[in-house]
Design a protein around this motif. Structure first.
Motif, PDB file in Angstrom:
ATOM      1  N   ASN A  43      36.137  33.310  49.577  1.00 53.58           N
ATOM      2  CA  ASN A  43      34.963  33.147  48.716  1.00 53.58           C
ATOM      3  C   ASN A  43      35.354  33.561  47.301  1.00 53.58           C
ATOM      4  O   ASN A  43      35.467  34.748  46.997  1.00 53.58           O
ATOM      5  CB  ASN A  43      33.811  33.998  49.242  1.00 53.58           C
ATOM      6  CG  ASN A  43      32.583  33.919  48.351  1.00 53.58           C
ATOM      7  OD1 ASN A  43      32.530  33.133  47.400  1.00 53.58           O
ATOM      8  ND2 ASN A  43      31.590  34.745  48.648  1.00 53.58           N
ATOM      9  N   TYR A  44      35.561  32.579  46.442  1.00 52.27           N
ATOM     10  CA  TYR A  44      36.075  32.858  45.097  1.00 52.27           C
ATOM     11  C   TYR A  44      35.064  33.637  44.254  1.00 52.27           C
ATOM     12  O   TYR A  44      35.420  34.279  43.270  1.00 52.27           O
ATOM     13  CB  TYR A  44      36.443  31.543  44.418  1.00 52.27           C
ATOM     14  CG  TYR A  44      37.356  31.680  43.210  1.00 52.27           C
ATOM     15  CD1 TYR A  44      38.322  32.681  43.141  1.00 52.27           C
ATOM     16  CD2 TYR A  44      37.257  30.795  42.143  1.00 52.27           C
ATOM     17  CE1 TYR A  44      39.161  32.793  42.047  1.00 52.27           C
ATOM     18  CE2 TYR A  44      38.094  30.888  41.051  1.00 52.27           C
ATOM     19  CZ  TYR A  44      39.046  31.899  41.002  1.00 52.27           C
ATOM     20  OH  TYR A  44      39.877  32.008  39.911  1.00 52.27           O
ATOM     21  N   ASN A  45      33.807  33.576  44.641  1.00 50.23           N
ATOM     22  CA  ASN A  45      32.780  34.310  43.892  1.00 50.23           C
ATOM     23  C   ASN A  45      32.794  35.808  44.194  1.00 50.23           C
ATOM     24  O   ASN A  45      32.110  36.586  43.533  1.00 50.23           O
ATOM     25  CB  ASN A  45      31.389  33.753  44.211  1.00 50.23           C
ATOM     26  CG  ASN A  45      31.199  32.356  43.645  1.00 50.23           C
ATOM     27  OD1 ASN A  45      31.686  32.050  42.561  1.00 50.23           O
ATOM     28  ND2 ASN A  45      30.499  31.504  44.392  1.00 50.23           N
ATOM     29  N   VAL A  51      41.053  37.427  38.734  1.00 52.11           N
ATOM     30  CA  VAL A  51      41.999  36.502  38.119  1.00 52.11           C
ATOM     31  C   VAL A  51      42.600  37.151  36.872  1.00 52.11           C
ATOM     32  O   VAL A  51      41.899  37.777  36.076  1.00 52.11           O
ATOM     33  CB  VAL A  51      41.326  35.155  37.777  1.00 52.11           C
ATOM     34  CG1 VAL A  51      40.174  35.330  36.801  1.00 52.11           C
ATOM     35  CG2 VAL A  51      42.350  34.179  37.217  1.00 52.11           C
ATOM     36  N   GLU A  52      43.902  37.022  36.755  1.00 51.99           N
ATOM     37  CA  GLU A  52      44.614  37.504  35.569  1.00 51.99           C
ATOM     38  C   GLU A  52      45.486  36.382  35.041  1.00 51.99           C
ATOM     39  O   GLU A  52      45.734  35.385  35.730  1.00 51.99           O
ATOM     40  CB  GLU A  52      45.485  38.721  35.916  1.00 51.99           C
ATOM     41  CG  GLU A  52      44.694  39.971  36.261  1.00 51.99           C
ATOM     42  CD  GLU A  52      45.607  41.171  36.488  1.00 51.99           C
ATOM     43  OE1 GLU A  52      46.845  40.975  36.539  1.00 51.99           O
ATOM     44  OE2 GLU A  52      45.081  42.294  36.615  1.00 51.99           O
ATOM     45  N   CYS A  53      45.951  36.555  33.828  1.00 56.77           N
ATOM     46  CA  CYS A  53      46.813  35.559  33.208  1.00 56.77           C
ATOM     47  C   CYS A  53      48.235  36.106  33.128  1.00 56.77           C
ATOM     48  O   CYS A  53      48.447  37.281  32.820  1.00 56.77           O
ATOM     49  CB  CYS A  53      46.292  35.216  31.807  1.00 56.77           C
ATOM     50  SG  CYS A  53      47.174  33.837  31.045  1.00 56.77           S
ATOM     51  N   LYS A  59      43.052  35.478  28.207  1.00 51.19           N
ATOM     52  CA  LYS A  59      42.001  35.573  29.212  1.00 51.19           C
ATOM     53  C   LYS A  59      41.776  34.204  29.852  1.00 51.19           C
ATOM     54  O   LYS A  59      41.822  33.179  29.185  1.00 51.19           O
ATOM     55  CB  LYS A  59      40.688  36.057  28.570  1.00 51.19           C
ATOM     56  CG  LYS A  59      40.749  37.481  28.039  1.00 51.19           C
ATOM     57  CD  LYS A  59      40.682  38.478  29.181  1.00 51.19           C
ATOM     58  CE  LYS A  59      40.567  39.900  28.639  1.00 51.19           C
ATOM     59  NZ  LYS A  59      40.512  40.889  29.725  1.00 51.19           N
ATOM     60  N   LEU A  60      41.504  34.211  31.146  1.00 47.17           N
ATOM     61  CA  LEU A  60      41.214  32.977  31.874  1.00 47.17           C
ATOM     62  C   LEU A  60      40.145  33.315  32.904  1.00 47.17           C
ATOM     63  O   LEU A  60      40.315  34.237  33.702  1.00 47.17           O
ATOM     64  CB  LEU A  60      42.478  32.457  32.562  1.00 47.17           C
ATOM     65  CG  LEU A  60      42.489  30.992  33.012  1.00 47.17           C
ATOM     66  CD1 LEU A  60      42.258  30.053  31.831  1.00 47.17           C
ATOM     67  CD2 LEU A  60      43.823  30.660  33.668  1.00 47.17           C
ATOM     68  N   SER A  61      39.037  32.594  32.864  1.00 49.28           N
ATOM     69  CA  SER A  61      37.927  32.918  33.764  1.00 49.28           C
ATOM     70  C   SER A  61      37.997  32.095  35.049  1.00 49.28           C
ATOM     71  O   SER A  61      38.658  31.054  35.108  1.00 49.28           O
ATOM     72  CB  SER A  61      36.592  32.645  33.068  1.00 49.28           C
ATOM     73  OG  SER A  61      36.405  31.248  32.894  1.00 49.28           O
ATOM     74  N   LYS A  62      37.284  32.564  36.059  1.00 50.31           N
ATOM     75  CA  LYS A  62      37.192  31.807  37.312  1.00 50.31           C
ATOM     76  C   LYS A  62      36.558  30.441  37.069  1.00 50.31           C
ATOM     77  O   LYS A  62      36.956  29.436  37.673  1.00 50.31           O
ATOM     78  CB  LYS A  62      36.374  32.589  38.345  1.00 50.31           C
ATOM     79  CG  LYS A  62      37.041  33.847  38.870  1.00 50.31           C
ATOM     80  CD  LYS A  62      36.171  34.516  39.934  1.00 50.31           C
ATOM     81  CE  LYS A  62      36.829  35.763  40.494  1.00 50.31           C
ATOM     82  NZ  LYS A  62      36.004  36.417  41.536  1.00 50.31           N
ATOM     83  N   ILE A  84      43.665  40.465  44.945  1.00 49.54           N
ATOM     84  CA  ILE A  84      42.564  40.796  45.845  1.00 49.54           C
ATOM     85  C   ILE A  84      42.478  42.309  45.985  1.00 49.54           C
ATOM     86  O   ILE A  84      43.495  43.002  46.083  1.00 49.54           O
ATOM     87  CB  ILE A  84      42.736  40.107  47.224  1.00 49.54           C
ATOM     88  CG1 ILE A  84      41.479  40.293  48.067  1.00 49.54           C
ATOM     89  CG2 ILE A  84      43.979  40.595  47.957  1.00 49.54           C
ATOM     90  CD1 ILE A  84      41.397  39.336  49.241  1.00 49.54           C
ATOM     91  N   ARG A  85      41.250  42.793  45.952  1.00 49.49           N
ATOM     92  CA  ARG A  85      41.031  44.233  45.972  1.00 49.49           C
ATOM     93  C   ARG A  85      40.975  44.741  47.407  1.00 49.49           C
ATOM     94  O   ARG A  85      40.268  44.205  48.256  1.00 49.49           O
ATOM     95  CB  ARG A  85      39.724  44.566  45.267  1.00 49.49           C
ATOM     96  CG  ARG A  85      39.516  46.059  44.976  1.00 49.49           C
ATOM     97  CD  ARG A  85      38.150  46.305  44.346  1.00 49.49           C
ATOM     98  NE  ARG A  85      37.871  45.388  43.259  1.00 49.49           N
ATOM     99  CZ  ARG A  85      38.321  45.526  42.020  1.00 49.49           C
ATOM    100  NH1 ARG A  85      39.097  46.557  41.716  1.00 49.49           N
ATOM    101  NH2 ARG A  85      38.007  44.633  41.085  1.00 49.49           N
ATOM    102  N   ARG A  86      41.736  45.779  47.663  1.00 50.15           N
ATOM    103  CA  ARG A  86      41.681  46.482  48.939  1.00 50.15           C
ATOM    104  C   ARG A  86      41.568  47.964  48.639  1.00 50.15           C
ATOM    105  O   ARG A  86      42.528  48.575  48.167  1.00 50.15           O
ATOM    106  CB  ARG A  86      42.921  46.196  49.784  1.00 50.15           C
ATOM    107  CG  ARG A  86      42.966  44.776  50.324  1.00 50.15           C
ATOM    108  CD  ARG A  86      44.209  44.528  51.121  1.00 50.15           C
ATOM    109  NE  ARG A  86      44.221  43.197  51.713  1.00 50.15           N
ATOM    110  CZ  ARG A  86      45.268  42.657  52.318  1.00 50.15           C
ATOM    111  NH1 ARG A  86      46.401  43.347  52.403  1.00 50.15           N
ATOM    112  NH2 ARG A  86      45.199  41.452  52.833  1.00 50.15           N
TER     113      ARG A  86
END
Length: 542
Positions: A43-45, A51-53, A59-62, A84-86
């Motif tokens: 789920n990309y939301n 997201v990083e560049c 900067k680059l947004s979803k 991804i956050r863990r």
């Protein structure tokens, strides 16, 4: 990829199908002619995906990434990277990509919808696993796994439970991917014994089939989404056929579905009652024709049909087995409880069956004797009480017939009522409708009241193999006298002479029926075998 194997899946947004990680693998696989690719959906939301560049402080947004993916306007290489956050840490999103080790040969295959009869099976499936797939397919209406076939022979290599579930669902087609078995390394075929590729091919082409779970593909499950409706080929019920049959066996299964008829005497303004008339089966004029056909067909397929059939029966299964066995040149030796109506012997004598009366009250009490006799004389004891072919034939045909017959009228049943003997037909009907409709359909079983005898049904505490697979909403007790009154009610209002177990179903309906709903009553046979019971009933009434 250089080894002919794709090691890892790519990461894709589940709602847009935009690739978040693995674009290079995707492009390489396309160039190599692959048509499929394993993916991990996210789920990309989710705020856990960041997201990083790659390029410094840019900067680059979803939103920009999704717009680029959906428009086909590709960003420059290494424009973005996803984390991804863990817990409190961020990891590269590739850490969630599964190791799949899928042969490229498989990914180059087209997903085909092929005739189910073209598939050759080398192994039986585990029945419980098959039922799990059956229930999932029926509930979702989606086939989510492809069958894996050997390209040269059409032998099934993977997803046996899915194949047998589709067969039980009477699918005409199956979704399949083809692969060359010779290009599968030994690590892709796991077996508990020394099962070689040649053994699999021999079993698929010549038989006998291997036991369940003899081998399996060591691959991550591939996922597809094929509507079950795309695989079905229903007969046109609106056309009247010329009703010409090539054999008496065809007269049985080509005549299905048996009729479903509205009982006007039991229907009221907001309640309709339908009867499934199994007396239209040609041999025993009962639902047991389905069972007899299934038992013998299964024994033939397994190579276990001997020259003499041994079976415990209260009448109908015996007539069905003897009739079908006669068409194959097989003899029948049937064991009947002493209390069963004497006319049964006459019918079975005409069919050439040998009849042995036993001093037992219930047919099921004769099983050990019959089994010992069959083993002692080298015969086949098909055992309707324990043989899963009994349950399967009703799952594949009887239950689905009821569903489709009502569906043709735009109806869904509220309640289905039937007697419990072996429990085969009602357990299968319960499994089908509970899997598909849940508690929207009530299932009512019918048994004799304590110390009562009703031919063809018995009490649940005597032991029934398939009851544990399903939940009945209620079990209703009926006396023999009440069952006969049910027979009389239908005979004098509908003109149908039904059997005693069907009369018990009528009485159970009267006890539990509400003023609204769509009820189906399963009538297993006609009343012509039960003259002795009717005679006694009327004599006692005088």
């Amino acid at each position: 990829v250089s080894s002919g194997i794709l090691r890892k899946a790519i990461t894709v947004d589940e709602s847009t199908q935009v690739i978040l990680n693995g674009s290079h693998r995707y492009e390489v696989l396309k160039l190599m002619g692959c048509k499929l690719i394993p993916v991990v959906y996210v789920n990309y939301n989710s705020p856990d995906i960041v997201v990083e560049c790659w390029c410094g402080n840019s900067k680059l947004s979803k939103k920009e990434i999704l717009e680029a993916g959906l428009s086909g306007r590709k960003l420059p290489p290494k424009s973005s990277r996803h984390l991804i956050r863990r817990g409190n840490s961020l990891f590269h999103i590739s850490t969630i990509e599964k190791r799949v080790d899928v042969p490229l040969d498989l990914l180059k295959s087209d997903l085909e919808l092929i005739n189910i009869r073209e598939v050759k099976t080398a192994m039986y499936a585990n029945f419980d696993e098959t039922l799990t797939s059956y229930a999932r397919f029926l509930k979702t209406g989606i086939i989510d796994v492809p069958l894996i076939l050997d390209r040269a022979t059409n032998i099934l290599l993977g997803d046996y439970d899915a194949f047998y579930a589709l067969d039980l669902l009477s699918a005409n087609k199956v979704p399949a991917l083809r692969v060359d078995i010779d290009q599968l390394g030994t690590k892709f075929i796991h077996s508990s014994k020394e099962i070689t590729k040649q053994i699999i091919i021999d079993a698929g082409l010549r038989g006998p089939k291997l036991p369940p779970n003899s081998f399996k593909l060591n691959l991550e499950p591939l996922r597809v989404s094929v509507p079950l409706s795309d695989l079905m080929e229903y007969r046109d019920m609106s056309k009247k056929s010329m009703r010409v049959f090539e054999s008496t066996i065809e007269l049985l299964y080509e005549n299905w579905p048996t009729p479903l008829v509205k009982l006007k005497s039991l229907s009221v303004s907001e309640r309709t009652v339908w009867a499934k008339l199994e007396s239209y089966n040609p041999f025993s004029n009962s639902i047991k024709d389905r069972v007899g056909w299934a038992l013998i067909s299964d024994a033939l397929e397994r190579g276990e049909l001997k020259n003499v059939l041994y079976e415990a029966t209260s009448t109908n299964t015996g007539i069905a087995l003897a009739s079908i066995a006669n068409t194959l040149g097989v003899k029948s030796k049937l064991f009947i409880p002493g209390a069963v109506q004497k006319t049964s012997d006459v019918y079975l004598d005409v069919l050439g069956a040998e009849v042995i009366r036993l001093p037992v009250g219930l047919t099921v009490e004769a099983l050990e004797i019959v089994d010992a006799e069959a083993k002692a004389h080298g015969g086949s004891h098909l055992n309707q009480f324990e043989n899963d072919a009994n349950f399967k034939v009703h799952l594949k045909y009887t239950a689905r017939e009821i569903d489709e017959q009502l569906k043709s009228l735009g109806l869904q049943p509220t309640c289905i009522i039937g007697g419990l003997g072996t429990s085969g037909h009602m357990s299968a009907i319960a499994f089908y409708f509970k899997s598909k409709y849940g508690d929207d359909v009530k299932i009512i079983g019918v048994q004799p009241a304590p110390n009562e005898v009703i031919p063809g049904i018995r009490r649940t505490e005597t032991g029934m193999k398939w009851l544990h697979r399903v939940r009945f909403d209620e079990i209703v007790d009926v006396t023999q006298s009440e069952a006969i009154e049910g027979v009389i009610k239908i005979a004098r209002n509908e003109g149908l002479l039904i059997g005693l177990s069907a009369g018990a179903v009528v009485n159970a309906f009267q006890k539990i029926a509400k003023d609204k709903g769509i009820y189906v009553l399963v009538f297993p046979d006609s009343g012509y075998k039960y003259a002795e019971y009717f005679e006694k009933h009327f004599f006692e009434k005088r």
